[in-house]
Design a protein around this motif. Structure first.
Motif, mmCIF file in Angstrom:
data_model
loop_
_atom_site.group_PDB
_atom_site.id
_atom_site.type_symbol
_atom_site.label_atom_id
_atom_site.label_comp_id
_atom_site.label_asym_id
_atom_site.label_seq_id
_atom_site.Cartn_x
_atom_site.Cartn_y
_atom_site.Cartn_z
ATOM 1 N N GLY A 9 0.644 -1.337 0.793
ATOM 2 C CA GLY A 9 -0.170 0.052 0.152
ATOM 3 C C GLY A 9 0.661 1.608 0.302
ATOM 4 O O GLY A 9 1.135 1.595 1.086
ATOM 5 N N GLY A 11 0.603 4.369 -0.499
ATOM 6 C CA GLY A 11 -0.203 5.708 -1.138
ATOM 7 C C GLY A 11 0.282 6.524 -0.435
ATOM 8 O O GLY A 11 1.977 6.858 -0.298
ATOM 9 N N ALA A 12 -0.518 7.654 0.339
ATOM 10 C CA ALA A 12 0.272 9.028 0.333
ATOM 11 C C ALA A 12 1.193 8.377 2.252
ATOM 12 O O ALA A 12 2.217 8.291 2.056
ATOM 13 C CB ALA A 12 -0.971 9.634 1.372
ATOM 14 N N ILE A 13 0.376 7.958 2.321
ATOM 15 C CA ILE A 13 1.158 7.524 4.235
ATOM 16 C C ILE A 13 1.900 6.599 3.818
ATOM 17 O O ILE A 13 3.634 6.780 5.008
ATOM 18 C CB ILE A 13 0.287 6.876 4.943
ATOM 19 N N ARG A 34 0.512 -0.756 -6.815
ATOM 20 C CA ARG A 34 -0.847 -1.052 -7.693
ATOM 21 C C ARG A 34 -1.357 -0.121 -8.927
ATOM 22 O O ARG A 34 -0.336 -0.071 -9.915
ATOM 23 C CB ARG A 34 -2.062 -1.549 -6.978
ATOM 24 N N SER A 35 -2.065 0.585 -8.630
ATOM 25 C CA SER A 35 -2.153 1.912 -9.719
ATOM 26 C C SER A 35 -1.066 2.993 -10.112
ATOM 27 O O SER A 35 -1.374 3.303 -11.621
ATOM 28 C CB SER A 35 -3.403 2.598 -9.403
ATOM 29 N N ALA A 82 -0.292 0.166 4.536
ATOM 30 C CA ALA A 82 -0.864 1.246 4.612
ATOM 31 C C ALA A 82 -1.975 1.260 3.604
ATOM 32 O O ALA A 82 -1.627 2.225 2.372
ATOM 33 C CB ALA A 82 -0.021 2.559 4.995
ATOM 34 N N LEU A 95 -2.774 -9.756 0.888
ATOM 35 C CA LEU A 95 -1.444 -9.798 -0.074
ATOM 36 C C LEU A 95 -0.436 -10.063 0.470
ATOM 37 O O LEU A 95 1.172 -10.445 -0.139
ATOM 38 C CB LEU A 95 -1.836 -7.780 -0.166
ATOM 39 N N GLN A 110 -2.697 2.169 10.323
ATOM 40 C CA GLN A 110 -3.767 2.061 9.182
ATOM 41 C C GLN A 110 -4.785 2.709 9.904
ATOM 42 O O GLN A 110 -4.425 2.457 11.778
ATOM 43 C CB GLN A 110 -4.776 1.145 8.871
ATOM 44 N N ASN A 111 -5.910 3.428 9.918
ATOM 45 C CA ASN A 111 -7.428 4.161 11.108
ATOM 46 C C ASN A 111 -7.513 3.220 11.270
ATOM 47 O O ASN A 111 -7.926 2.563 10.395
ATOM 48 C CB ASN A 111 -7.805 5.321 10.359
ATOM 49 N N THR A 133 -1.663 7.474 13.133
ATOM 50 C CA THR A 133 -0.550 8.221 12.730
ATOM 51 C C THR A 133 -1.605 9.668 12.645
ATOM 52 O O THR A 133 -2.639 9.308 12.107
ATOM 53 C CB THR A 133 0.546 8.085 11.213
ATOM 54 N N ALA A 135 -0.309 11.928 11.040
ATOM 55 C CA ALA A 135 0.363 12.792 9.600
ATOM 56 C C ALA A 135 -0.533 13.427 8.440
ATOM 57 O O ALA A 135 -2.043 12.511 8.638
ATOM 58 C CB ALA A 135 1.160 12.138 8.892
ATOM 59 N N SER A 136 -0.483 13.932 7.716
ATOM 60 C CA SER A 136 -1.651 14.484 6.788
ATOM 61 C C SER A 136 -0.293 14.438 5.470
ATOM 62 O O SER A 136 -0.066 15.047 5.754
ATOM 63 C CB SER A 136 -2.183 15.492 6.305
ATOM 64 N N ALA A 137 -1.485 13.844 4.266
ATOM 65 C CA ALA A 137 -0.025 13.417 3.311
ATOM 66 C C ALA A 137 -1.486 13.149 2.329
ATOM 67 O O ALA A 137 -2.606 12.822 2.615
ATOM 68 C CB ALA A 137 0.780 12.177 3.519
ATOM 69 N N GLU A 297 -13.592 4.152 4.644
ATOM 70 C CA GLU A 297 -13.562 2.985 5.918
ATOM 71 C C GLU A 297 -14.693 3.303 7.275
ATOM 72 O O GLU A 297 -14.111 3.168 8.157
ATOM 73 C CB GLU A 297 -11.985 3.598 6.858
HETATM 74 N N1 LIG Z 1 -3.515 10.409 4.156
HETATM 75 C C1 LIG Z 1 -3.681 11.012 5.237
HETATM 76 O O1 LIG Z 1 -3.603 11.808 6.032
HETATM 77 C C2 LIG Z 1 -3.534 9.695 6.352
HETATM 78 C C3 LIG Z 1 -3.705 10.235 7.622
HETATM 79 C C4 LIG Z 1 -3.675 9.522 8.685
HETATM 80 C C5 LIG Z 1 -4.288 9.223 8.523
HETATM 81 N N2 LIG Z 1 -4.398 7.726 7.617
HETATM 82 C C6 LIG Z 1 -4.780 6.482 7.443
HETATM 83 O O2 LIG Z 1 -3.453 6.013 6.443
HETATM 84 C C7 LIG Z 1 -4.166 4.582 5.602
HETATM 85 C C8 LIG Z 1 -3.787 5.111 4.151
HETATM 86 O O3 LIG Z 1 -4.057 6.292 3.498
HETATM 87 P P1 LIG Z 1 -3.359 6.875 2.459
HETATM 88 O O4 LIG Z 1 -3.899 8.621 2.678
HETATM 89 O O5 LIG Z 1 -2.730 6.701 2.416
HETATM 90 O O6 LIG Z 1 -4.436 6.004 1.505
HETATM 91 P P2 LIG Z 1 -4.509 5.487 -0.274
HETATM 92 O O7 LIG Z 1 -3.191 7.567 -0.817
HETATM 93 O O8 LIG Z 1 -5.115 5.749 -1.334
HETATM 94 O O9 LIG Z 1 -3.450 5.062 -0.560
HETATM 95 C C9 LIG Z 1 -3.295 3.313 -0.598
HETATM 96 C C10 LIG Z 1 -2.545 2.565 -1.273
HETATM 97 O O10 LIG Z 1 -3.138 1.698 -0.574
HETATM 98 C C11 LIG Z 1 -3.070 0.976 -2.522
HETATM 99 N N3 LIG Z 1 -2.915 -0.705 -2.866
HETATM 100 C C12 LIG Z 1 -4.792 -0.455 -2.130
HETATM 101 N N4 LIG Z 1 -5.072 -2.236 -2.432
HETATM 102 C C13 LIG Z 1 -3.851 -2.938 -2.588
HETATM 103 C C14 LIG Z 1 -3.623 -3.999 -3.131
HETATM 104 N N5 LIG Z 1 -4.626 -4.708 -3.319
HETATM 105 N N6 LIG Z 1 -2.865 -3.898 -3.798
HETATM 106 C C15 LIG Z 1 -1.303 -3.193 -3.946
HETATM 107 N N7 LIG Z 1 -1.810 -1.961 -3.220
HETATM 108 C C16 LIG Z 1 -2.762 -1.829 -2.995
HETATM 109 C C17 LIG Z 1 -3.333 1.951 -3.173
HETATM 110 O O11 LIG Z 1 -3.372 1.333 -4.830
HETATM 111 P P3 LIG Z 1 -4.035 2.268 -5.615
HETATM 112 O O12 LIG Z 1 -4.405 3.435 -5.890
HETATM 113 O O13 LIG Z 1 -4.390 1.568 -6.969
HETATM 114 O O14 LIG Z 1 -5.779 2.197 -5.069
HETATM 115 C C18 LIG Z 1 -2.724 3.114 -2.719
HETATM 116 O O15 LIG Z 1 -1.571 3.176 -3.059
HETATM 117 C C19 LIG Z 1 -5.832 4.315 6.366
HETATM 118 O O16 LIG Z 1 -6.391 4.007 6.831
HETATM 119 C C20 LIG Z 1 -6.043 6.241 6.377
HETATM 120 O O17 LIG Z 1 -6.844 6.295 7.314
HETATM 121 C C21 LIG Z 1 -4.099 8.740 6.356
#
Ligand SMILES: NC(=O)c1ccc[n+]([C@@H]2O[C@H](COP(=O)([O-])OP(=O)(O)OC[C@H]3O[C@@H](n4cnc5c(N)ncnc54)[C@H](OP(=O)(O)O)[C@@H]3O)[C@@H](O)[C@H]2O)c1
Length: 339
Positions: A9, A11-13, A34-35, A82, A95, A110-111, A133, A135-137, A297
């Protein structure tokens, strides 16, 4: 031997913390994408941050799918998960099949509540570290990671058998604590100065505390038509609702966990006051997901707290109402999109 970390995973975090870990001495970070695979494979991640500046983080290996990662046959020290926690959509513990060796720790960033259970059930012998966390991303486009603010991450080993009164820590539990300390050290060496070390019990309180904020802000923003955090905190009626949701969660937590809430965690009033001053125009992630037509979520932020409390005979009526309304809204939208 270098320490090897795989982001599951990315992505942002995941990519933000991965980019920091990659700067720690003797640490190699890879990404299961992934994407964003093509962009990351070609150019790595471009990370911009008000604290760390602009940098490029090139993972040691970028994998396009779990099968490729399995084929590489690498002994991972840490699998940092993440993905968004969406147990109603997929069991992401799958996975990790074929990637968890005897020395591997699974770190869940994860939240939500109850996110650890699928991993503990699938890999009962592995060390599971639970992380929260603030953090904001964001990842505005593939491979571009925008760190907005805050870096704090709180991490504790997931050892639920210790919840039973009188249970002594075993040598496996001590090993889990050591792996937890090492991971916190790595983050600090990567510049995350406020990576915090917790015990199992302490971390579960941090999870409940984060739920107080998430369960108040996230669903309320969606249900009020996409409001910003600050606007909700400043609105006289909505702010009463936010306070009451946070109080409901923080009244429930000590009854479920059997211990009083630690003093160091901010009170609902303090959280509300600081949200009133947040002029960044930020909206909660659930609203961003809803606006993009993505799954929210809901289960880990609302459903699991309600169910965990209910098992102890405690109802959470404010969370329950929001959960029921949003679950149905999400189902209705999904049905319409299939028409
Ligand atoms: N962003 C924030 O500021 C923040 C802050 C605090 C807590 N959180 C928590 O942190 C966690 C992650 O959040 P995020 O914002 O980082 O989410 P995100 O940006 O959507 O990142 C998630 C990543 O996981 C990938 N993914 C999902 N399923 C997958 C699979 N089967 N195989 C490979 N990759 C896969 C997604 O790929 P795709 O793009 O292809 O879907 C994406 O790159 C969440 O629980 C969120 O609530 C986030």
């Amino acid at each position: 031997m270098p320490i090897r970390v795989l982001l599951v995973g990315a992505g942002a975090i995941g990519a933000f913390y991965g980019s920091r870990l990659a700067t720690a001495p003797n640490t190699l970070v890879s990404a299961l994408c992934r994407s964003n695979f093509r962009a990351v494979k070609d150019n790595g991640f471009h990370v911009s941050s008000p604290k760390y500046g602009n940098s490029t983080f090139r993972p040691e290996y970028a994998f396009s799918n779990p099968g490729e990662a399995r084929k590489a046959q690498i002994k991972w020290d840490y699998l940092l998960v993440a993905t968004k926690a969406l147990p109603d959509l997929s069991d992401d513990s799958e996975l990790l099949e074929g990637l968890v060796g005897p020395e591997t720790s699974i770190v869940l960033v994860q939240n939500g509540l109850g996110v650890e259970e699928p991993y503990r059930k699938r890999f009962p012998k592995a060390t599971v570290l639970s992380a929260v966390t603030i953090a904001s991303a964001a990842q505005p486009s593939h491979g571009k990671i925008q760190h907005n603010r805050w870096t704090r991450i709180s991490i504790g080993p997931y050892l639920p058998h210790l919840d039973k009164e009188g249970t002594e820590e075993s040598s496996e539990d001590e090993q889990a604590n050591a792996k937890n300390s090492r991971f916190v050290e790595l983050l600090r060496e990567g510049g995350i100065e406020d990576a915090e070390l917790y015990s199992h019990a302490g971390l579960q309180f941090v999870r409940w505390h984060k739920i107080a904020i998430n369960a108040a802000m996230n669903p309320s923003s969606v249900l009020s038509g996409g409001s910003e955090n600050q606007a909700m905190a400043l609105d006289p009626e909505l702010s009463r609702h936010l306070l009451a949701v946070m109080e409901e969660v923080l009244d429930t937590a000590p009854r479920v966990l059997g211990k009083p809430l630690p003093d160091k965690l901010a009170s609902p009033q303090k959280i509300l006051e600081s949200t009133k001053k947040n002029t960044s125009g930020s909206k909660p992630s659930m609203q961003l997901d809803w606006a993009e037509g993505k799954r929210m979520e809901l289960e880990v932020i609302l459903g699991n707290p309600i169910r965990i409390a209910r098992e102890k005979g405690i109802e959470m009526p404010r969370l329950q109402s929001m959960y029921a309304l949003l679950k149905m809204a999400q189902e209705n939208r999904q049905k319409q999109s299939k028409l």
